[in-house]
Design an enzyme around this catalytic site. Structure first.
Site, mmCIF file in Angstrom:
data_model
loop_
_atom_site.group_PDB
_atom_site.id
_atom_site.type_symbol
_atom_site.label_atom_id
_atom_site.label_comp_id
_atom_site.label_asym_id
_atom_site.label_seq_id
_atom_site.Cartn_x
_atom_site.Cartn_y
_atom_site.Cartn_z
ATOM 1 N N SER A 1 -43.621 -44.059 6.480
ATOM 2 C CA SER A 1 -43.639 -42.628 6.167
ATOM 3 C C SER A 1 -42.322 -42.064 5.657
ATOM 4 C CB SER A 1 -44.105 -41.849 7.394
ATOM 5 O OG SER A 1 -43.291 -42.155 8.504
ATOM 6 N N ASP B 1 -49.649 -37.626 23.033
ATOM 7 C CA ASP B 1 -50.573 -36.485 23.153
ATOM 8 C C ASP B 1 -51.818 -36.661 22.282
ATOM 9 O OD1 ASP B 1 -48.392 -35.910 21.109
ATOM 10 O OD2 ASP B 1 -49.938 -34.470 20.523
ATOM 11 N N GLY C 1 -44.744 -40.122 23.714
ATOM 12 C CA GLY C 1 -45.386 -38.864 23.320
ATOM 13 C C GLY C 1 -46.793 -39.104 22.818
ATOM 14 N N LYS D 1 -43.430 -36.106 3.224
ATOM 15 C CA LYS D 1 -43.531 -34.655 3.435
ATOM 16 C C LYS D 1 -43.437 -33.855 2.141
ATOM 17 C CE LYS D 1 -43.586 -33.831 8.095
ATOM 18 N NZ LYS D 1 -42.969 -34.955 8.732
ATOM 19 N N SER E 1 -36.681 -29.289 11.967
ATOM 20 C CA SER E 1 -35.338 -29.855 11.984
ATOM 21 C C SER E 1 -35.322 -31.115 11.148
ATOM 22 C CB SER E 1 -34.917 -30.180 13.410
ATOM 23 O OG SER E 1 -35.910 -30.980 14.006
ATOM 24 N N GLU F 1 -48.673 -43.599 17.605
ATOM 25 C CA GLU F 1 -47.746 -42.640 18.204
ATOM 26 C C GLU F 1 -46.677 -43.356 19.016
ATOM 27 O OE1 GLU F 1 -50.006 -38.716 19.706
ATOM 28 O OE2 GLU F 1 -50.517 -40.525 20.792
HETATM 29 C C1 LIG Z 1 -43.305 -35.636 9.808
HETATM 30 C C2 LIG Z 1 -43.198 -37.104 9.847
HETATM 31 C C3 LIG Z 1 -44.173 -37.886 10.497
HETATM 32 C C4 LIG Z 1 -45.336 -37.271 11.252
HETATM 33 O O1 LIG Z 1 -46.189 -36.586 10.371
HETATM 34 P P1 LIG Z 1 -47.302 -35.581 10.921
HETATM 35 O O2 LIG Z 1 -47.970 -35.061 9.710
HETATM 36 O O3 LIG Z 1 -46.592 -34.508 11.702
HETATM 37 O O4 LIG Z 1 -48.201 -36.364 11.810
HETATM 38 C C5 LIG Z 1 -44.034 -39.255 10.443
HETATM 39 N N1 LIG Z 1 -43.005 -39.851 9.803
HETATM 40 C C6 LIG Z 1 -42.052 -39.135 9.169
HETATM 41 C C7 LIG Z 1 -40.952 -39.871 8.486
HETATM 42 C C8 LIG Z 1 -42.121 -37.740 9.165
HETATM 43 O O5 LIG Z 1 -41.171 -37.031 8.536
#
Ligand SMILES: *Cc1c(COP(=O)(O)O)cnc(C)c1O
Length: 321
Positions: free
Chosen positions: A307, A213, A211, A56, A81, A207
């Site tokens: 991620s 979607d 959830g 992020k 959050s 996903e």
């Molecule tokens: C926000 C987040 C996601 C999902 O990312 P999107 O861009 O909303 O699809 C996945 N893994 C982590 C660790 C995140 O912080």
């Protein structure tokens, strides 16, 4: 605020230049156990090692780097959050701007503290009575701040895509790329990068089963809204894709698959035990789809995006115990 055009690969390249020397170039790890179990060559892109612990940072910093003088002076506001809150707070601190973050009253204390630790002002709201987007918009109006949402913004999407320009520079072309899916910022950005740099690579979104979607949206050809899902993958608990993210995903993503919370826990344990790394539940989505054989990968070169790694230690102990 003018409406920004949809992001393209050029915007991902521009974001990579803005992030140069600011974001970490995260490592790509391999595991012979993972390769043996799947019969594939798996490349794990470790965004759990990114600044503030998740990809992020890329999108947040890129968005702030586009602010003009007036916007810098007034600062940034967002609602989150989770990891986007910390990403905005850290990016604002680095750029010398004020950041206000709207968080639900039941947000984990550790996340509130981490956001405040980066100098962010946290405003608490009651998630059952108030609407966070409305509060964010009101603050933007009253204080002249610029609202940067967690995923549905061209600069956020382009910034997230730099994780994959980097990955493909590290690995060369891939056959398959698995990316977790919440609101779709990371998946859309990743797909823009992969389509240009590894055109034969099939991009697959993953996903939580509770959830799905995104899967429903692709099947119906329109954005499907769901209730807040109950899953340990809290970073992917978005209730709908975005107006920017959905068309890109529709155009460039091969399919969206789902995994269960049990598969996420199994994958977290694999990372801790075999690879000695901490990956948060949401960060395990893409890997869980590969490791549990939901999509056949035998003989392929496979990229897997991890991620993030922000997980409360007490919860981690529960999952690993
Ligand atoms: C926000 C987040 C996601 C999902 O990312 P999107 O861009 O909303 O699809 C996945 N893994 C982590 C660790 C995140 O912080």
């Amino acid at each position: 605020m003018p409406v920004l055009p949809a992001p393209t690969y050029v915007d991902v390249v521009d974001a990579a230049a803005r992030l140069e020397g600011v974001a970490h170039r995260t490592p790509v790890l391999t595991s012979s156990t993972a390769n043996e179990r799947t019969g594939a060559s798996i490349y794990f892109k470790c965004e759990n090692f990114q600044r503030m612990g998740a990809f992020k940072f890329r999108g947040a910093y890129n968005a702030l780097s586009h602010f003009d003088y007036a916007q810098r002076d007034a600062g940034v506001v967002t609602f989150s959050s989770g990891n986007h809150a910390q990403a905005i707070a850290l990016s604002a601190q680095l750029e010398g701007m004020r950041a206000t973050i709207v968080m639900p009253h039941d947000a984990p204390a550790a996340k509130v503290a981490a956001t405040q630790g980066y100098g962010g002002e946290v405003i608490i709201y009651d998630r059952y009575k108030e609407n966070r987007e409305a509060i964010g918009q009101r603050l933007a109006r009253e204080r002249g701040m610029t609202l940067i949402p967690p995923y549905d913004h061209p600069h956020v999407i382009a910034g997230q895509g730099t994780a994959v320009t980097e990955l493909l520079a590290q690995t060369g072309p891939l056959d398959l790329l698995f990316v977790c899916l919440g609101g779709g910022g990371l998946l859309a950005g990743s797909a823009l990068a992969a389509a240009e740099l590894s055109p034969d690579c099939k991009v697959i979104g993953v996903e939580p089963e509770a959830g799905n979607d995104g899967q429903q949206s692709l099947a119906r050809g329109e954005i499907v809204h769901i209730e807040v899902p109950h899953t340990i993958a809290d970073g992917a608990a978005a209730t709908h894709l975005g107006l920017y993210t959905f068309p890109i995903i529709q155009r460039l993503v091969e399919q969206v698959v789902t995994v269960t919370d049990a598969q996420l826990i199994e994958t977290m344990r694999f990372f801790a035990q075999r690879m000695k790394i901490v990956v948060e539940p949401t960060g395990c989505l893409a890997a869980a789809a590969v490791m549990s054989g939901i999509v056949p990968v035998q003989g392929k070169r496979v990229g897997v995006l991890l991620s993030g790694g922000n997980v409360d230690l007490a919860r981690l102990a529960q999952f690993l115990g």
